[in-house]
Design an enzyme around this catalytic site. Structure first.
Site, mmCIF file in Angstrom:
data_model
loop_
_atom_site.group_PDB
_atom_site.id
_atom_site.type_symbol
_atom_site.label_atom_id
_atom_site.label_comp_id
_atom_site.label_asym_id
_atom_site.label_seq_id
_atom_site.Cartn_x
_atom_site.Cartn_y
_atom_site.Cartn_z
ATOM 1 N N GLY A 42 17.253 18.991 20.881
ATOM 2 C CA GLY A 42 18.712 19.111 20.808
ATOM 3 C C GLY A 42 19.242 18.267 19.672
ATOM 4 N N TYR B 100 25.482 14.150 20.446
ATOM 5 C CA TYR B 100 24.700 12.922 20.529
ATOM 6 C C TYR B 100 23.273 13.114 20.031
ATOM 7 C CZ TYR B 100 28.282 10.219 22.901
ATOM 8 O OH TYR B 100 29.423 9.519 23.191
ATOM 9 N N GLU C 38 19.782 27.515 16.602
ATOM 10 C CA GLU C 38 20.962 27.835 15.814
ATOM 11 C C GLU C 38 20.849 29.228 15.200
ATOM 12 O OE1 GLU C 38 23.522 26.017 15.890
ATOM 13 O OE2 GLU C 38 22.734 24.112 16.655
ATOM 14 N N ASP D 167 14.161 28.273 20.978
ATOM 15 C CA ASP D 167 14.638 28.001 22.329
ATOM 16 C C ASP D 167 13.823 26.864 22.936
ATOM 17 O OD1 ASP D 167 15.444 28.024 24.968
ATOM 18 O OD2 ASP D 167 14.731 30.056 25.390
ATOM 19 N N TYR E 63 33.726 17.136 36.656
ATOM 20 C CA TYR E 63 32.501 16.746 35.962
ATOM 21 C C TYR E 63 31.514 16.073 36.911
ATOM 22 C CZ TYR E 63 29.456 15.853 32.051
ATOM 23 O OH TYR E 63 28.363 15.882 31.211
ATOM 24 N N VAL F 267 34.211 13.847 21.416
ATOM 25 C CA VAL F 267 34.551 15.238 21.145
ATOM 26 C C VAL F 267 33.285 15.940 20.667
ATOM 27 C CG1 VAL F 267 36.023 16.823 19.862
ATOM 28 C CG2 VAL F 267 36.881 14.563 20.482
ATOM 29 N N THR F 268 32.749 16.822 21.491
ATOM 30 C CA THR F 268 31.581 17.614 21.126
ATOM 31 C C THR F 268 31.873 19.083 21.423
ATOM 32 O OG1 THR F 268 30.523 17.502 23.310
ATOM 33 C CG2 THR F 268 30.069 15.684 21.768
#
Length: 394
Positions: A49, A54, A76, A112, A238, A274-275
């Site tokens: 990732g 992050y 991507e 993946d 959450y 903010v992501t």
């Protein structure tokens, strides 16, 4: 050459195109925040990732601060005749250039992460290039997962648990903030179970198993999965919601992995940011906007937190562990005085005052920066080359 002028066109917080020059400049900005260390040896890291949020910050911090070698994995989309590549594609290309500039051997795989074939291909690369791994950083945010061993598709659900929940949320009409009331449905048992399958610890275990089976775990091997707790204001959607059930499973997985010989497993509780993943969750955008209004420059960025993460993982600083053994990088956010101030603003915000009570303009700009827009030093009126190759050494 495929140059064109790219404008931020989309709906809500999702944009159809990304700006390659803006993404490249954003990676450079992140790297400029890192003070370089001189480790005695070169650690090898596998980051699952690595292209956004992050995970991207952890990759850049590892490269620029501790000179890590290794592999980054992400999923991507390439540019097409109609659309640019995803922002993560362009960020990865820029991160590969940064690694070369720093003299590091860091490879990037576009596949993946949940697939067994991806694990096999990545570990072939690790074995051939590095012979083993010191650190595995797991930072995967995905809406669904196909289990390659059963061919079952699991879909995550953004739901509360027990009863429906209404929350304030922020949206935008053009550049103007709009305060909304959003109702979140209560999750079924199946939706909770599927969310755990997507966002819990099962795939993390499979990565560690794959490394162990190939005898690629180096002495003092450490793995860390990134997680979030957050405020009581966002808790029902959450931490006490379906996503929270998955995060609890992730944290339990760390305890299970730590029982194995030669494995040090941790979860890192990061602070709000903010992501692309968090901006889609109702209430989170408003909360982060209020948090930034309260803290300003005292709000710690993903890069600041990632530097702290690497410092603690490498022993540069003493790990800040809580009673459950989690690394805590979020104490600045959950400080009672900070939370009291945010709660006061949360209760006071209305449509009439949202532009001043919340830092809405900052949040809007940060969302656009995720896609390479609103980045200082980029000429957005000039044509940009959109046909950027995935790093050749992958």
């Amino acid at each position: 050459m495929t140059e064109r002028v790219i404008k931020p066109v989309g709906r809500g917080f999702l944009f159809l195109d990304s700006h390659p020059a803006g993404c490249e400049r954003l990676v450079a900005e992140l790297a400029e925040q890192v003070e370089v260390r001189s480790p005695e040896r070169t650690p090898v890291a596998l980051v699952v990732g690595a292209s956004s949020g992050y995970g991207l910050a952890a990759t850049i911090a590892g490269l620029a601060r501790y000179g890590v070698d290794g592999v980054g994995v992400s999923f991507e989309k390439a540019p097409t005749a109609r659309r640019t590549a995803t922002a993560g594609w362009y960020r990865t290309a820029a991160t590969a250039e940064l690694a070369d500039k720093l003299g590091r051997s860091f490879r990037f795989v576009n596949a993946d992460a949940f697939a067994d074939t991806t694990k096999s291909d990545v570990l072939d690369l690790v074995e051939a290039e590095y012979g083993g791994v010191d650190y595995l950083i797991y930072s995967v945010a995905a809406p669904r997962r196909v289990d390659p061993r059963t061919d079952t598709t699991y879909q995550s659900a953004l739901r509360s648990i027990g009863a429906p929940h209404r929350t304030k949320s922020i949206a935008f009409e053009g550049t103007e903030p709009v305060l909304q009331e959003v109702e979140i449905e209560a999750a079924t048992d199946d939706e909770i179970a599927q969310t755990v399958q997507v966002m819990g610890g099962e795939d993390w275990i499979r990565w560690v198993d794959a490394l162990a089976d190939r005898k690629l775990l180096r002495d003092d091997f450490t793995t860390v999965a990134l997680t979030y707790i957050g405020s009581e204001l966002t808790g029902p959607i959450y931490r006490q919601g379906s996503i929270g059930a998955a995060k609890a499973h992730l944290e339990q997985t760390a305890h299970e992995l730590s029982q194995r010989d030669g494995v040090r497993a941790l979860t890192s509780v990061n602070g709000a940011a903010v992501t692309q993943a968090s901006s889609a969750i109702p209430g989170i955008g408003l909360y982060v906007s209020l948090l930034h209004k309260v803290l300003g420059d005292r709000m710690q960025s993903p890069m600041q937190q990632s530097i702290a993460l690497w410092d603690q993982l490498t022993g540069e600083t003493t790990p800040d562990l809580d009673e459950d053994g989690r690394l805590r990088l979020d104490r600045w956010e959950l400080d009672p005085a900070v939370q009291d101030a945010v709660r006061e603003q949360w209760e006071a915000v209305t449509q009439e005052n949202i532009a001043t009570v919340a830092d809405a303009a900052w949040f809007f700009a940060e969302v656009r920066r995720l896609y390479g827009f609103d980045v200082a030093g980029v000429d957005y009126e000039a044509p940009a080359e959109v046909d950027v190759d995935w790093p050749a050494k992958a």
